[in-house]
Design a protein around this motif. Structure first.
Motif, PDB file in Angstrom:
ATOM      1  N   PHE A   1       0.819  -1.213   0.000  1.00 31.59           N
ATOM      2  CA  PHE A   1       0.000   0.000   0.000  1.00 31.59           C
ATOM      3  C   PHE A   1       0.847   1.255   0.000  1.00 31.59           C
ATOM      4  CE2 PHE A   1      -3.031  -3.167   1.584  1.00 31.59           C
ATOM      5  CZ  PHE A   1      -3.931  -3.046   0.553  1.00 31.59           C
ATOM      6  N   GLU A   2       2.088   1.127   0.512  1.00 33.14           N
ATOM      7  CA  GLU A   2       3.025   2.246   0.399  1.00 33.14           C
ATOM      8  C   GLU A   2       3.293   2.563  -1.073  1.00 33.14           C
ATOM      9  OE1 GLU A   2       4.113   4.568   3.072  1.00 33.14           O
ATOM     10  OE2 GLU A   2       4.085   2.514   3.826  1.00 33.14           O
ATOM     11  N   THR A   3       3.501   1.494  -1.842  1.00 33.75           N
ATOM     12  CA  THR A   3       3.726   1.680  -3.279  1.00 33.75           C
ATOM     13  C   THR A   3       2.496   2.291  -3.938  1.00 33.75           C
ATOM     14  OG1 THR A   3       4.933  -0.384  -3.063  1.00 33.75           O
ATOM     15  CG2 THR A   3       4.715   0.499  -5.256  1.00 33.75           C
ATOM     16  N   CYS A   4       1.315   1.845  -3.487  1.00 33.76           N
ATOM     17  CA  CYS A   4       0.080   2.412  -4.036  1.00 33.76           C
ATOM     18  C   CYS A   4      -0.020   3.906  -3.719  1.00 33.76           C
ATOM     19  CB  CYS A   4      -1.139   1.700  -3.458  1.00 33.76           C
ATOM     20  SG  CYS A   4      -1.385   0.062  -4.106  1.00 33.76           S
ATOM     21  N   VAL A   5       0.393   4.274  -2.471  1.00 34.00           N
ATOM     22  CA  VAL A   5       0.356   5.692  -2.085  1.00 34.00           C
ATOM     23  C   VAL A   5       1.228   6.515  -3.022  1.00 34.00           C
ATOM     24  CG1 VAL A   5       1.147   7.300  -0.315  1.00 34.00           C
ATOM     25  CG2 VAL A   5      -0.241   5.371   0.321  1.00 34.00           C
ATOM     26  N   MET A   6       2.421   5.964  -3.325  1.00 38.85           N
ATOM     27  CA  MET A   6       3.341   6.661  -4.214  1.00 38.85           C
ATOM     28  C   MET A   6       2.696   6.859  -5.583  1.00 38.85           C
ATOM     29  SD  MET A   6       6.250   7.743  -3.554  1.00 38.85           S
ATOM     30  CE  MET A   6       7.416   8.634  -4.537  1.00 38.85           C
ATOM     31  N   PHE A   7       2.121   5.782  -6.119  1.00 41.17           N
ATOM     32  CA  PHE A   7       1.470   5.838  -7.433  1.00 41.17           C
ATOM     33  C   PHE A   7       0.345   6.861  -7.427  1.00 41.17           C
ATOM     34  CE2 PHE A   7      -2.071   3.808  -9.925  1.00 41.17           C
ATOM     35  CZ  PHE A   7      -1.625   4.257 -11.143  1.00 41.17           C
ATOM     36  N   LEU A   8      -0.491   6.822  -6.344  1.00 45.65           N
ATOM     37  CA  LEU A   8      -1.618   7.760  -6.266  1.00 45.65           C
ATOM     38  C   LEU A   8      -1.131   9.195  -6.159  1.00 45.65           C
ATOM     39  CD1 LEU A   8      -4.131   5.885  -3.978  1.00 45.65           C
ATOM     40  CD2 LEU A   8      -4.303   6.329  -6.402  1.00 45.65           C
ATOM     41  N   ALA A   9      -0.003   9.416  -5.450  1.00 49.82           N
ATOM     42  CA  ALA A   9       0.528  10.780  -5.346  1.00 49.82           C
ATOM     43  C   ALA A   9       0.885  11.306  -6.727  1.00 49.82           C
ATOM     44  CB  ALA A   9       1.749  10.793  -4.427  1.00 49.82           C
ATOM     45  N   GLY A  10       1.540  10.436  -7.532  1.00 49.10           N
ATOM     46  CA  GLY A  10       1.885  10.866  -8.883  1.00 49.10           C
ATOM     47  C   GLY A  10       0.667  11.171  -9.719  1.00 49.10           C
ATOM     48  N   VAL A  11      -0.338  10.294  -9.644  1.00 51.02           N
ATOM     49  CA  VAL A  11      -1.547  10.494 -10.436  1.00 51.02           C
ATOM     50  C   VAL A  11      -2.280  11.756  -9.977  1.00 51.02           C
ATOM     51  CG1 VAL A  11      -3.787   9.510 -10.992  1.00 51.02           C
ATOM     52  CG2 VAL A  11      -1.788   8.074 -10.976  1.00 51.02           C
ATOM     53  N   THR A  12      -2.280  11.998  -8.636  1.00 50.42           N
ATOM     54  CA  THR A  12      -2.954  13.191  -8.119  1.00 50.42           C
ATOM     55  C   THR A  12      -2.287  14.459  -8.617  1.00 50.42           C
ATOM     56  OG1 THR A  12      -3.366  11.910  -6.135  1.00 50.42           O
ATOM     57  CG2 THR A  12      -3.850  14.248  -6.038  1.00 50.42           C
ATOM     58  N   ALA A  13      -0.931  14.475  -8.566  1.00 46.90           N
ATOM     59  CA  ALA A  13      -0.219  15.656  -9.061  1.00 46.90           C
ATOM     60  C   ALA A  13      -0.547  15.893 -10.529  1.00 46.90           C
ATOM     61  CB  ALA A  13       1.290  15.469  -8.876  1.00 46.90           C
ATOM     62  N   LEU A  14      -0.635  14.793 -11.292  1.00 45.18           N
ATOM     63  CA  LEU A  14      -0.966  14.907 -12.714  1.00 45.18           C
ATOM     64  C   LEU A  14      -2.375  15.453 -12.903  1.00 45.18           C
ATOM     65  CD1 LEU A  14      -0.145  14.276 -15.600  1.00 45.18           C
ATOM     66  CD2 LEU A  14      -0.945  11.965 -15.281  1.00 45.18           C
ATOM     67  N   MET A  15      -3.324  14.965 -12.078  1.00 43.52           N
ATOM     68  CA  MET A  15      -4.715  15.395 -12.250  1.00 43.52           C
ATOM     69  C   MET A  15      -4.916  16.842 -11.825  1.00 43.52           C
ATOM     70  SD  MET A  15      -7.249  12.250 -11.459  1.00 43.52           S
ATOM     71  CE  MET A  15      -7.125  12.352  -9.733  1.00 43.52           C
ATOM     72  N   VAL A  16      -4.248  17.236 -10.716  1.00 47.35           N
ATOM     73  CA  VAL A  16      -4.418  18.606 -10.221  1.00 47.35           C
ATOM     74  C   VAL A  16      -3.958  19.611 -11.265  1.00 47.35           C
ATOM     75  CG1 VAL A  16      -3.514  20.254  -8.549  1.00 47.35           C
ATOM     76  CG2 VAL A  16      -4.311  18.057  -7.777  1.00 47.35           C
ATOM     77  N   LEU A  17      -2.841  19.307 -11.938  1.00 44.38           N
ATOM     78  CA  LEU A  17      -2.272  20.267 -12.880  1.00 44.38           C
ATOM     79  C   LEU A  17      -2.664  19.991 -14.326  1.00 44.38           C
ATOM     80  CD1 LEU A  17       1.263  20.772 -11.405  1.00 44.38           C
ATOM     81  CD2 LEU A  17      -0.617  22.357 -11.441  1.00 44.38           C
ATOM     82  N   SER A  18      -3.626  19.070 -14.552  1.00 46.52           N
ATOM     83  CA  SER A  18      -3.910  18.691 -15.938  1.00 46.52           C
ATOM     84  C   SER A  18      -4.572  19.827 -16.710  1.00 46.52           C
ATOM     85  CB  SER A  18      -4.811  17.462 -15.957  1.00 46.52           C
ATOM     86  OG  SER A  18      -6.011  17.756 -15.290  1.00 46.52           O
TER      87      SER A  18
END
Lengths: 261, 126
Positions: free
Chosen positions: A79-96
């Motif tokens: 789930f730590e790895t999932c958190v990392m993945f979600l952080a990247g996707v969130t940064a991408l979505m916020v600035l899309s």
């Protein structure tokens, strides 16, 4: 001007207040925490003793930190790895929806002028990048034998990419990863992890029970080797995810920032 | 008196430093008006917590948590558990910083500023 100085003075008073409160608490309650090197402290009892004494026998990993991280607490790391993945996707979505900054095309001479400012530094970084990549693979493969691990190797690979990307005098030799591609690669990393977790189920084991990976192991020694294989596989997943997420965040921010050079 | 302070610093000094660092991080998060500075202070706080746990994992005469042949027994190695936990904490702090930076860029785009005074329109009494 006067008001600014007043504010600064208040901040300094606050800083000293914080320091005074902490020192006061430590002198008022001397038994609040155990001494630093105390081997009898509550932290070092029960569970961690078990990890130290049995990790080699249980998991075959010489490095206890990796044994704890990837084997005993495999779910935690998943789930730590999932958190990392979600952080990247969130940064991408916020600035899309933010517009990208178009950077002017520069000739090689111009790029050399605005780079770190000296040829020596540029050449030095050019030599350093391959060494960093080799070291990252060493750290990854040695994760269970000596010091190393997936997260560190991922960060090192990302650093190699970052140097390649940020220093402008490079004719970018590692290529230019798009942010969406980086997010997809991070997802592939999480997928490798989960797939490794699911594989033992084919050998009638539990999720992430590396001893039952379906590669045919009978003796205890072979089962221990299977643990090593499982740890290496999930660490490859972690490396891919961490590297791609760091690159993802870097690309998302870099593409939308204007530099003064 | 000097003896007392010396033993105190030897036994608890590192904890005190990490707590001071954490207090300064929280103080900075509360007091600074610039959101970028707030993120930096958040990172300082996270680093202090990581230091605290690593200090907690130390043992006297303990070596690295990598199994050496013919060296058995829990007292010979430092505690691997805080190291494993902090490894994941570092990664999480990286993720939070990345998301915070993205949000910051969005704030800058919409409000044209990352100063708290400009965004809320309120000025604290000096």
């Amino acid at each position: 001007m006067n008001m600014d100085r007043n504010k600064d003075r208040k901040k300094i008073v606050g800083v000293f207040f914080v320091i005074a409160v902490v020192i006061g608490v430590f002198f008022l309650f001397p038994d609040l925490l155990p001494a630093v090197d105390d081997a009898k402290a509550p932290v070092h009892t029960y569970l961690s003793d078990y990890y130290i004494e049995n990790s080699l026998e249980d998991t075959g990993a010489h490095n206890m930190v990796t044994a704890v991280l990837a084997d005993y607490r495999g779910f935690d790391t998943l789930f730590e790895t999932c958190v990392m993945f979600l952080a990247g996707v969130t940064a991408l979505m916020v600035l899309s929806t933010t517009a990208k900054v178009t950077k002017p095309e520069r000739s090689r001479k111009e790029r050399l002028q605005i780079s770190f400012g000296s040829t020596v530094l540029d050449i030095a970084f050019r030599i350093i990048v391959p060494v960093i990549v080799i070291y990252a693979f060493y750290v990854l493969v040695h994760g269970e034998l000596s010091l190393g691990g997936g997260f560190q190797a991922g960060a090192l690979l990302a650093i190699a990419y970052m140097i390649d990307r940020i220093i402008p005098s490079f004719n970018s030799s590692l290529g230019n990863l798009k942010e969406e591609t980086a997010a997809v690669i991070a997802g592939v990393g999480v997928f490798i992890y989960i797939l490794t977790g699911l594989l033992p189920m084919a050998g009638s084991g539990n999720f992430l029970e590396y001893g039952k990976l379906p590669f045919g192991a009978d003796t205890a020694e072979q089962i221990r080797q299977l643990h090593g294989t499982g740890i290496l596989l999930i660490e490859i997943g972690v490396v891919v995810c961490v590297m791609a997420t760091i690159i993802n965040i870097l690309e998302v921010v870099l593409e939308r920032t204007e530099f003064d050079d | 008196m000097i003896d007392i302070i010396e033993t105190f610093l030897a036994e608890k000094g590192i904890y005190m430093m990490t707590f001071i660092l954490m207090g300064l991080g929280i103080f900075g998060m509360v007091s600074s008006g610039n959101y970028m500075k707030k993120i930096m202070c958040m990172n300082i706080m996270q680093v202090s917590i990581i230091f605290f746990f690593l200090a907690l994992g130390q043992k006297e005469h303990g070596t690295l948590p990598v199994v050496v042949e013919n060296l058995l027994g829990a007292d010979a190695y430092i505690n691997p558990l805080p190291h494993a936990l902090m490894l994941t904490a570092i990664v999480v702090s990286l993720g939070t910083t990345g998301v915070a930076l993205a949000l910051l860029m969005k704030i800058k785009e919409i409000y044209g500023s990352i100063e708290e005074e400009d965004i809320t329109g309120k000025r604290w009494k000096k």
